[in-house]
Motif scaffolding. Structure first.
Motif, PDB file in Angstrom:
ATOM      1  N   ALA A  31       0.827  -1.213   0.000  1.00 29.29           N
ATOM      2  CA  ALA A  31       0.000   0.000   0.000  1.00 29.29           C
ATOM      3  C   ALA A  31       0.860   1.262   0.000  1.00 29.29           C
ATOM      4  O   ALA A  31       0.394   2.338  -0.346  1.00 29.29           O
ATOM      5  N   CYS A  32       2.136   1.132   0.407  1.00 24.25           N
ATOM      6  CA  CYS A  32       3.043   2.299   0.445  1.00 24.25           C
ATOM      7  C   CYS A  32       3.951   2.353  -0.778  1.00 24.25           C
ATOM      8  O   CYS A  32       4.812   3.231  -0.867  1.00 24.25           O
ATOM      9  N   LEU A  33       3.837   1.347  -1.668  1.00 22.78           N
ATOM     10  CA  LEU A  33       4.765   1.273  -2.794  1.00 22.78           C
ATOM     11  C   LEU A  33       4.093   1.789  -4.063  1.00 22.78           C
ATOM     12  O   LEU A  33       2.955   1.422  -4.369  1.00 22.78           O
ATOM     13  N   SER A  34       4.820   2.616  -4.771  1.00 17.45           N
ATOM     14  CA  SER A  34       4.319   3.128  -6.039  1.00 17.45           C
ATOM     15  C   SER A  34       4.025   1.949  -6.983  1.00 17.45           C
ATOM     16  O   SER A  34       4.737   0.945  -6.955  1.00 17.45           O
ATOM     17  N   PRO A  35       2.983   2.047  -7.838  1.00 23.05           N
ATOM     18  CA  PRO A  35       2.633   0.918  -8.726  1.00 23.05           C
ATOM     19  C   PRO A  35       3.803   0.496  -9.632  1.00 23.05           C
ATOM     20  O   PRO A  35       3.888  -0.661 -10.034  1.00 23.05           O
ATOM     21  N   ASP A  36       4.706   1.422  -9.936  1.00 22.80           N
ATOM     22  CA  ASP A  36       5.872   1.031 -10.746  1.00 22.80           C
ATOM     23  C   ASP A  36       7.141   0.973  -9.886  1.00 22.80           C
ATOM     24  O   ASP A  36       8.255   1.078 -10.389  1.00 22.80           O
ATOM     25  N   GLY A  37       6.952   0.803  -8.580  1.00 25.29           N
ATOM     26  CA  GLY A  37       8.097   0.778  -7.673  1.00 25.29           C
ATOM     27  C   GLY A  37       8.676  -0.616  -7.482  1.00 25.29           C
ATOM     28  O   GLY A  37       8.228  -1.581  -8.118  1.00 25.29           O
ATOM     29  N   TYR A  38       9.651  -0.695  -6.596  1.00 17.80           N
ATOM     30  CA  TYR A  38      10.368  -1.961  -6.382  1.00 17.80           C
ATOM     31  C   TYR A  38      10.432  -2.286  -4.895  1.00 17.80           C
ATOM     32  O   TYR A  38      10.719  -1.411  -4.079  1.00 17.80           O
ATOM     33  N   LEU A  39      10.198  -3.561  -4.596  1.00 13.28           N
ATOM     34  CA  LEU A  39      10.412  -4.066  -3.240  1.00 13.28           C
ATOM     35  C   LEU A  39      11.598  -5.026  -3.290  1.00 13.28           C
ATOM     36  O   LEU A  39      11.635  -5.935  -4.117  1.00 13.28           O
ATOM     37  N   VAL A  40      12.564  -4.799  -2.429  1.00 16.75           N
ATOM     38  CA  VAL A  40      13.745  -5.666  -2.383  1.00 16.75           C
ATOM     39  C   VAL A  40      13.713  -6.442  -1.076  1.00 16.75           C
ATOM     40  O   VAL A  40      13.754  -5.851   0.008  1.00 16.75           O
ATOM     41  N   LEU A  41      13.615  -7.768  -1.185  1.00 17.66           N
ATOM     42  CA  LEU A  41      13.611  -8.629  -0.002  1.00 17.66           C
ATOM     43  C   LEU A  41      14.983  -9.254   0.188  1.00 17.66           C
ATOM     44  O   LEU A  41      15.861  -9.138  -0.671  1.00 17.66           O
ATOM     45  N   GLY A  42      15.180  -9.934   1.315  1.00 20.25           N
ATOM     46  CA  GLY A  42      16.419 -10.676   1.532  1.00 20.25           C
ATOM     47  C   GLY A  42      16.502 -11.847   0.563  1.00 20.25           C
ATOM     48  O   GLY A  42      15.483 -12.273   0.015  1.00 20.25           O
ATOM     49  N   ALA A  43      17.720 -12.376   0.389  1.00 19.23           N
ATOM     50  CA  ALA A  43      17.940 -13.407  -0.630  1.00 19.23           C
ATOM     51  C   ALA A  43      17.069 -14.643  -0.412  1.00 19.23           C
ATOM     52  O   ALA A  43      16.677 -15.304  -1.366  1.00 19.23           O
ATOM     53  N   SER A  44      16.748 -14.941   0.834  1.00 18.73           N
ATOM     54  CA  SER A  44      15.996 -16.176   1.093  1.00 18.73           C
ATOM     55  C   SER A  44      14.507 -15.902   1.281  1.00 18.73           C
ATOM     56  O   SER A  44      13.750 -16.790   1.647  1.00 18.73           O
ATOM     57  N   GLU A  45      14.079 -14.677   1.051  1.00 16.79           N
ATOM     58  CA  GLU A  45      12.685 -14.322   1.329  1.00 16.79           C
ATOM     59  C   GLU A  45      11.857 -14.203   0.041  1.00 16.79           C
ATOM     60  O   GLU A  45      12.397 -13.886  -1.014  1.00 16.79           O
ATOM     61  N   THR A  46      10.564 -14.448   0.175  1.00 12.01           N
ATOM     62  CA  THR A  46       9.677 -14.344  -0.984  1.00 12.01           C
ATOM     63  C   THR A  46       8.401 -13.602  -0.595  1.00 12.01           C
ATOM     64  O   THR A  46       8.154 -13.360   0.585  1.00 12.01           O
ATOM     65  N   THR A  47       7.605 -13.270  -1.607  1.00 12.76           N
ATOM     66  CA  THR A  47       6.318 -12.630  -1.328  1.00 12.76           C
ATOM     67  C   THR A  47       5.221 -13.684  -1.179  1.00 12.76           C
ATOM     68  O   THR A  47       4.072 -13.466  -1.540  1.00 12.76           O
ATOM     69  N   LEU A  48       5.621 -14.861  -0.677  1.00 10.12           N
ATOM     70  CA  LEU A  48       4.670 -15.925  -0.332  1.00 10.12           C
ATOM     71  C   LEU A  48       3.872 -16.426  -1.530  1.00 10.12           C
ATOM     72  O   LEU A  48       2.699 -16.773  -1.399  1.00 10.12           O
ATOM     73  N   ASP A  49       4.512 -16.438  -2.689  1.00  9.37           N
ATOM     74  CA  ASP A  49       3.845 -16.950  -3.887  1.00  9.37           C
ATOM     75  C   ASP A  49       2.470 -16.325  -4.073  1.00  9.37           C
ATOM     76  O   ASP A  49       1.460 -17.021  -4.121  1.00  9.37           O
ATOM     77  N   ALA A  50       2.438 -15.031  -4.109  1.00  7.84           N
ATOM     78  CA  ALA A  50       1.155 -14.341  -4.327  1.00  7.84           C
ATOM     79  C   ALA A  50       1.226 -13.586  -5.650  1.00  7.84           C
ATOM     80  O   ALA A  50       1.343 -12.373  -5.667  1.00  7.84           O
ATOM     81  N   PRO A  51       1.158 -14.338  -6.786  1.00  7.42           N
ATOM     82  CA  PRO A  51       1.353 -13.700  -8.095  1.00  7.42           C
ATOM     83  C   PRO A  51       0.267 -12.691  -8.421  1.00  7.42           C
ATOM     84  O   PRO A  51       0.442 -11.820  -9.256  1.00  7.42           O
ATOM     85  N   ASP A  52      -0.893 -12.836  -7.724  1.00  8.01           N
ATOM     86  CA  ASP A  52      -1.960 -11.868  -7.987  1.00  8.01           C
ATOM     87  C   ASP A  52      -1.597 -10.500  -7.415  1.00  8.01           C
ATOM     88  O   ASP A  52      -2.117  -9.480  -7.834  1.00  8.01           O
ATOM     89  N   ARG A  53      -0.684 -10.491  -6.453  1.00 11.16           N
ATOM     90  CA  ARG A  53      -0.307  -9.219  -5.828  1.00 11.16           C
ATOM     91  C   ARG A  53       1.099  -8.764  -6.219  1.00 11.16           C
ATOM     92  O   ARG A  53       1.379  -7.574  -6.256  1.00 11.16           O
ATOM     93  N   TRP A  54       2.021  -9.727  -6.438  1.00 13.32           N
ATOM     94  CA  TRP A  54       3.420  -9.382  -6.695  1.00 13.32           C
ATOM     95  C   TRP A  54       3.940 -10.085  -7.935  1.00 13.32           C
ATOM     96  O   TRP A  54       3.643 -11.252  -8.164  1.00 13.32           O
ATOM     97  N   THR A  55       4.729  -9.388  -8.713  1.00 11.69           N
ATOM     98  CA  THR A  55       5.393  -9.980  -9.856  1.00 11.69           C
ATOM     99  C   THR A  55       6.899  -9.942  -9.580  1.00 11.69           C
ATOM    100  O   THR A  55       7.420  -8.916  -9.153  1.00 11.69           O
ATOM    101  N   THR A  56       7.540 -11.069  -9.797  1.00 10.09           N
ATOM    102  CA  THR A  56       8.969 -11.131  -9.513  1.00 10.09           C
ATOM    103  C   THR A  56       9.773 -10.869 -10.782  1.00 10.09           C
ATOM    104  O   THR A  56       9.485 -11.434 -11.834  1.00 10.09           O
ATOM    105  N   GLU A  57      10.756 -10.009 -10.657  1.00  8.60           N
ATOM    106  CA  GLU A  57      11.625  -9.688 -11.792  1.00  8.60           C
ATOM    107  C   GLU A  57      13.051 -10.056 -11.380  1.00  8.60           C
ATOM    108  O   GLU A  57      13.555  -9.545 -10.386  1.00  8.60           O
ATOM    109  N   ARG A  58      13.678 -10.962 -12.126  1.00 10.55           N
ATOM    110  CA  ARG A  58      15.007 -11.422 -11.695  1.00 10.55           C
ATOM    111  C   ARG A  58      16.133 -10.714 -12.434  1.00 10.55           C
ATOM    112  O   ARG A  58      16.072 -10.523 -13.641  1.00 10.55           O
TER     113      ARG A  58
END
Lengths: 140, 290
Positions: free
Chosen positions: B231-258
């Motif tokens: 809710a605080c991230l711009s629609p074209d923004g980026y979230l950077v997690l730790g190397a071993s962390e994920t967005t809990l496989d929620a593709p409807d909410r997050w898209t992963t770019e490698r």
């Protein structure tokens, strides 16, 4: 990979030797700058020199300038490891051609971090942005 | 000497209630190691006596929670995310924000501030002139927030991952410590914040670093945090997690770019993006943990 450790303290040489040997480096040691130059003039071309500042006979700063004056040693990475921790000491060492600077006291992790920055450890496919800056500024 | 099961349970529960952070069975050594110096400085003979004191002493409890929520950190930690920040995120954002010339970054769970200041250094080097930069550093520990504001670091901390060129450019020696330049301190703002609780209004960020934090929380709390973060991230923004962390496989909410070894999380295009809808989604995720 070969590391030449230059420090007049035998204890400090042992600490650094253990640290880099655990990372897979072969090591040689010298008790002062002149001794290090003798080894290198005798044919030893290390990948890395860990250099104390204050030493008898020839200090670490002079050693850095002497190594940098020789094109054949251009590929040798120089890292100061010293208690001299003022801003001006660091600036002088970098300007003379040192690539990195670790101030005593340090943890073994600090040496590992710096060697990664310098691209001397295996997972260095992508060095930190800082490494690029170091290379461009100091080696250019 | 170890910590008794009852003491461990009490401390773990204390930290969980205050911060939602989990100390699972098996982490007794860590709790003991963190509490031992506090016990000593509080004049208690050992950790058992110290835990007894915690049950009655609110000030000391605050101190213990601080000590138990501090993460080890270093400058440019893990290096790769910072390379991707400079090579991928920053150029794209500079292009996309060319009209506004503003960049907002959040270092969530900033600990003593090395991540926030590392980002500030990179922005100073790579952000074009005339841009406005705001970096928010938050941590659950008030002591850490104070450290970020002070911007002072001991020698051992300075040696951890900070290139010497950055040290001479951005720090000055003050006694036995090094102080971050006024320039960098002026763009980094620190405040105390518990990610596991509803967030105050923070505005919208272009980049959020949330590294090595989610691992401490249970699944429901993770979902809640990710919802509030989005809710605080711009629609074209980026979230950077730790190397071993994920967005809990929620593709409807997050898209992963490698990018090599770094995964950037971006809001999925289907994610509701108007402020009102996002606020509603946030409320839903906060209350249901979904």
């Amino acid at each position: 990979m070969h590391a030449l450790i230059i420090d007049d303290s035998r204890t400090m040489r042992a600490i650094l030797r253990r640290t880099v040997a655990a990372l897979g480096f072969e090591t040689s040691e010298a008790g002062h700058g002149r001794e290090a130059l003798d080894l290198m003039e005798g044919g030893l071309v290390p990948d890395l020199c860990l250099i104390d500042w204050n030493m008898p006979v020839m200090d670490g700063y002079t050693l850095v300038t002497r190594i940098r004056a020789e094109p054949r040693w251009r590929g040798v990475t120089l890292m100061m490891v010293t208690t001299e921790g003022t801003h001006s000491h660091i600036v002088r060492a970098l300007a003379a051609g040192a690539h990195e600077y670790v101030i005593k006291p340090f943890t073994a992790d600090a040496i590992v971090d710096k060697l990664r920055l310098l691209g001397l450890l295996e997972d260095t496919r992508a060095a930190a942005p800082g490494h690029l800056v170091v290379s461009e500024r100091v080696l250019a | 000497v170890t910590i008794s099961e009852a003491d461990f349970r009490y401390v773990a529960e204390l930290v969980r209630v205050e911060t939602s952070m989990q100390y699972d069975v098996g982490k007794e050594y860590l709790v003991r190691a963190r509490l031992q110096p506090l016990a000593r400085s509080a004049g208690e003979p050992d950790v058992a006596h110290y835990v007894r004191r915690l049950r009655a002493d609110a000030v000391e409890r605050r101190r213990a929670v601080d000590a138990l929520t501090i993460n080890e950190t270093s400058w440019f930690r893990d290096r790769e995310p910072f390379r991707v920040f400079v090579e991928v995120m920053l150029p794209r954002l500079v292009e996309a924000r060319a009209g506004r010339r503003e960049l907002r970054i959040w270092s969530a769970a900033s600990s003593s501030g090395q991540e926030a200041y590392s980002l500030a250094m990179l922005c100073e080097e790579h952000l074009p002139a005339g841009w406005s930069l705001d970096i928010l550093a938050t941590d659950v520990s008030e002591a850490m927030v104070e450290r970020v504001r002070a911007g002072r670091y001991g020698q051992v901390e300075m040696n951890r991952g900070l290139p010497a060129t950055h040290l001479v450019q951005h720090f000055r020696r003050v006694g036995t410590e090094w102080e971050v330049s006024q320039r960098l301190r002026s763009v980094v703002h620190a405040r105390q914040l518990n990610l596991a609780a509803p967030l105050p209004h923070l505005g919208t960020f272009d980049v959020i670093f949330l590294r090595n934090v989610l691992i401490y929380f249970d699944q429901a709390t993770k979902r809640g945090i990710l919802g509030r973060i989005q809710a605080c991230l711009s629609p074209d923004g980026y979230l950077v997690l730790g190397a071993s962390e994920t967005t809990l496989d929620a593709p409807d909410r997050w898209t992963t770019e490698r990018h090599d070894r770094v995964s950037l999380q971006r809001p999925s295009p289907t994610t509701p993006t108007t402020p009102a809808v996002r606020a509603a989604a946030d409320r839903a995720s906060a209350t249901t943990g979904a």
